[in-house]
Design an enzyme around this catalytic site. Sequence first.
Site, PDB file in Angstrom:
ATOM      1  N   GLU A 182      12.848   5.139   6.364  1.00  0.00           N
ATOM      2  CA  GLU A 182      12.700   4.102   5.608  1.00  0.00           C
ATOM      3  C   GLU A 182      14.175   3.933   5.017  1.00  0.00           C
ATOM      4  OE1 GLU A 182      10.329   2.263   5.360  1.00  0.00           O
ATOM      5  OE2 GLU A 182       8.835   3.412   6.029  1.00  0.00           O
ATOM      6  N   CYS A 215      13.789   9.030  18.653  1.00  0.00           N
ATOM      7  CA  CYS A 215      14.629   8.684  17.620  1.00  0.00           C
ATOM      8  C   CYS A 215      13.813   8.534  16.223  1.00  0.00           C
ATOM      9  CB  CYS A 215      15.356   7.349  17.948  1.00  0.00           C
ATOM     10  SG  CYS A 215      16.444   6.654  16.501  1.00  0.00           S
TER      11      CYS A 215
END
Lengths: 447, 174
Positions: free
Chosen positions: B130, B145
């Site tokens: 986030e 990732c």
Amino acid sequence: MNNSDVKILIVDDEQIVRESLTHWFEEDGYQVSSAADAFDVLKDLHPGKYDIMLVDIKMPKMSGLELLEKVKEIDPDCIVIIITAYASVPSAVQALKNGAFDYVTKPIDPDELSHLIKNAIKQKKLKEENVALKASIDEMFSFEGLIGESPEMKKVFELIKIVAPQDTTVMIRGESGTGKELIARAIHMNSPRRYYPIIPVNCGAFTETLLESELFGHEKGAFTGAQYRRKGKIEMANGGTLFLDEVGSVSQKMQVELLRVLETKQFTRVGGTEIVKVDFRLISATNENLERLVEEGKFREDLYYRLNVFTIYVPPLRERRSDIPVLANYFVQKFARQMNKPILKISDEAMEILLNHSWPGNVRELENAIERAMVVGKPPEIKPSDLPFHLEKVNSFESDSLEEVEKKHIQRVLSKYDWNISKAAQALNIDRVTLYNKIKKYGLQKN
Amino acid sequence: MDQAALILLNFNAVSLYDKITNNLKQHFNLNSRTIIPDIDLRKFYSEERDQYYSTKLIEYALLNYSEFKKILMITDFDLYVPVLTFVFGEAQLNGKAAIVSAHRLYPEFYGLPPNDELFISRLIKEINHELGHTYGLRHCFNFECVMHSSSNVDEIDIKSENFCNKCLEKLNLF
């Protein structure tokens, strides 16, 4: 197709839904836009504007279902996903029937939405790959094997371009080995029927009874040995193209049968009663003088006119000698690839022999000659001794016509092989049927 | 070193606090100031869904803590946006604020025994994910990732807590 290439439109009258979904898709890197109602969408919609649309089923003014129908009219390739808060099966099913990719119910499970979009993109990709593949197939077949730079061949190519998109019946005329079947294939592959097969039938290679079975198929038990029902070539050509080679050799009885099929587009299998309906394009080919056969009463005039709607004449190789170097080099490259050998240059002396030969077997004979030369030839070049013949040069000032030269050459080869038709045809690089036709044409006889 | 507001909103796993602050330093070069806000949560709560509206919480944070370089809210509440059943978190793309819900990261949520190690690893990944968005990073195709999109907890478990080289390059521009 990267995410940044995918254009998504969200159509929902609730601002909060538009904002949330826009945000959600933006994080994935898609190009996202939104609209509050269907009319906004339709104002300037055009094919390719959006890849995926998420459409709310319940909107004021125009419902999602109505919008779906209109979108599909304008851009059938646009993937539409219906969003519904009313998980009623009928409306969802209706949406799917009308061409929606899928539907989701509000609130949407993120996992479900993620998979749905991935699948939609996968479908989009597949469609695009399919189109690209078809395009590459089209390109691949476009004029495959039809090589020529001469004005005569350019004219042939022009005619192919004109007639291919139509559904016209085509008659291809020319000597054996000039590439009549390749022209038939080029016509088929550039026609709207190209995704169906082209079915070739060499009418000269069958007896009357066998040709009937070959064309019309037969039912089980139609004759001794017919243990299974067999589809005929006409049935196999349904949707596509039927190519009748050596059509001039079709017997009188079969001409009647053929005419009936062409007129009614239906037939019955040998030994059967069931009527089979067919839709095919007919391309025929002949190296015979059909007009003479009509005059002699050997070929039905009504069938002649049915077949001879659009004629393409393929000139023999000796009438377009400027194509010989191009063709020869094309075949050298082709066989070098096939045999995994280096490309050999054709020496000037060998090329001169090729240019001066009368080529009774036309392009097929030239192809066979080069194939042999590629087998026996050694780098860096093809020499005259590598060629399968040692010919006297055709003297252009000789009084003999080319037909006369051909006649003498065939007579000589027949004598050499003591009139063994198979061996002589092999030596001439033509098929047995063609050799028989030439014997008939020149009235050759065994001494 | 820039400072981030670390807003703990009904977040009970305080034993993991050090790991969270160290992670902010390690990955984003951010010092953090911890804030436990006095907030009336009713306006963010949906009784019907028994969830909290993440977008509204982000708006609240932006309104009240704008002096910070970044704002990270962590909560045990289950979060939602109206069109989705739930969200693990939400962030302003190329902005300042992000919120992460730990609610569905606990193994207990799925009927499994507690596992602190698994839980913190999930939480760190979601925080990095986030916050990555606030630095302008979009979802990454590299499944290892941390910026790879995860719509279920198994997908979170698959990826690492680190940014791939491509994402790291973009991150280092800031």
